[in-house]
Design a protein around this motif. Structure first.
Motif, PDB file in Angstrom:
ATOM      1  N   ASN A  90       1.171  -1.980   5.746  1.00  0.00           N
ATOM      2  CA  ASN A  90       1.312  -1.453   4.385  1.00  0.00           C
ATOM      3  C   ASN A  90       1.882  -2.500   3.421  1.00  0.00           C
ATOM      4  O   ASN A  90       2.264  -2.170   2.302  1.00  0.00           O
TER       5      ASN A  90
ATOM      6  N   ARG B 213       0.840  -1.204   0.000  1.00  0.00           N
ATOM      7  CA  ARG B 213       0.000   0.000   0.000  1.00  0.00           C
ATOM      8  C   ARG B 213       0.868   1.245   0.000  1.00  0.00           C
ATOM      9  O   ARG B 213       1.813   1.361   0.777  1.00  0.00           O
TER      10      ARG B 213
ATOM     11  N   VAL C 238       1.487   4.786   1.114  1.00  0.00           N
ATOM     12  CA  VAL C 238       1.018   5.523   2.286  1.00  0.00           C
ATOM     13  C   VAL C 238       0.337   6.831   1.902  1.00  0.00           C
ATOM     14  O   VAL C 238      -0.688   7.207   2.483  1.00  0.00           O
TER      15      VAL C 238
ATOM     16  N   TYR D 273      -6.145  -4.058   4.990  1.00  0.00           N
ATOM     17  CA  TYR D 273      -5.668  -2.671   4.968  1.00  0.00           C
ATOM     18  C   TYR D 273      -6.690  -1.721   5.593  1.00  0.00           C
ATOM     19  O   TYR D 273      -6.322  -0.767   6.291  1.00  0.00           O
TER      20      TYR D 273
ATOM     21  N   ARG E  62       5.097  -3.560   7.763  1.00  0.00           N
ATOM     22  CA  ARG E  62       5.127  -2.134   7.446  1.00  0.00           C
ATOM     23  C   ARG E  62       5.289  -1.914   5.945  1.00  0.00           C
ATOM     24  O   ARG E  62       5.028  -0.828   5.446  1.00  0.00           O
ATOM     25  N   SER E  63       5.744  -2.952   5.232  1.00  0.00           N
ATOM     26  CA  SER E  63       5.993  -2.870   3.797  1.00  0.00           C
ATOM     27  C   SER E  63       5.804  -4.248   3.191  1.00  0.00           C
ATOM     28  O   SER E  63       5.729  -5.260   3.903  1.00  0.00           O
TER      29      SER E  63
END
Length: 215
Positions: free
Chosen positions: A90, A32, A34, A83, A164-165
């Motif tokens: 993310n 995602r 940010v 999400y 986070r990624s």
């Protein structure tokens, strides 16, 4: 749009295939953005040997197809559900990796008997209830079982990891499969002893403070 994220998500999908965590076109990684909230995800039914950044699909959080010539993954709705519920996430990785999924087939969690699990996750790996095919029930089952954690087994389905990624989510999936294999092998010799909650918390805190190049 999002050329850098498309390259990252494509590479992380390829890492699944290289590591033996995905076969054919099964499994998927998403990321995602940010700033925009848009999500890049693997296209549906495309073999890993054919993947390029230009083939990645881009959707918004409502599932509208924003960019890409190919239909996004059939699991896109599950990713979007997560999400929408987890602002801290993310990146999401989904696999049917054999050893971890063998626990899901039995509806069993992976106990925190190894420090690699406690270091990265700070807990065991829970297994969700059975979820009906489709994004709403599967997404809900993942969120229910996760309890703010980063890895879940979906009963009779497979593995979902979050981060986070996209890179972190994929890394967790790789460590999880290795740990699941070791736990499976250990269980062949008898019962395994789970670490205490206090030791799990200590290991997780130590790893977060010391791992990597950040000082």
């Amino acid at each position: 749009m999002l050329e850098e994220l498309k390259a990252v998500v494509c590479q992380q999908n390829l890492e699944l295939s290289k590591a033996g965590l995905a076969a054919g076109s099964g499994g998927n990684v998403s990321g995602r953005d940010v700033d925009s909230g848009l999500v890049v995800i693997k296209p549906s039914g495309v073999n890993y040997s054919q993947l390029t950044p230009g083939l990645m699909s881009i959707v918004d959080l409502q599932g509208n197809h924003v960019e890409g010539d190919l239909k996004p993954s059939v699991d896109t709705g599950i990713h979007l559900y997560i999400y929408q519920k987890r602002e801290d996430v993310n990146g999401i990785c989904h696999t049917h990796s054999p050893y971890a999924t063998s626990f899901a087939a039995r509806g069993e969690r992976i106990p925190a008997v190894l420090t690699p699990i406690t270091h990265i996750l700070g807990r065991d790996v829970p297994c969700s209830r059975y979820a009906r095919p489709g994004h709403a029930d599967t997404g809900a089952a993942i969120i229910e079982a996760a309890e703010e954690g980063l890895a879940v087994l979906v009963k009779a389905h497979g593995v979902f990891t979050m981060g986070r990624s996209a890179s972190q989510a994929t890394s967790i999936a790789m460590y999880l499969e290795e740990a699941a294999k070791t736990v499976h092998l250990a269980m062949q010799h008898g019962a395994v002893e789970e670490l205490s909650l206090e030791e799990i918390a200590r290991c997780h805190k130590w790893f977060g403070r010391n791992y990597g190049q950040i000082r």
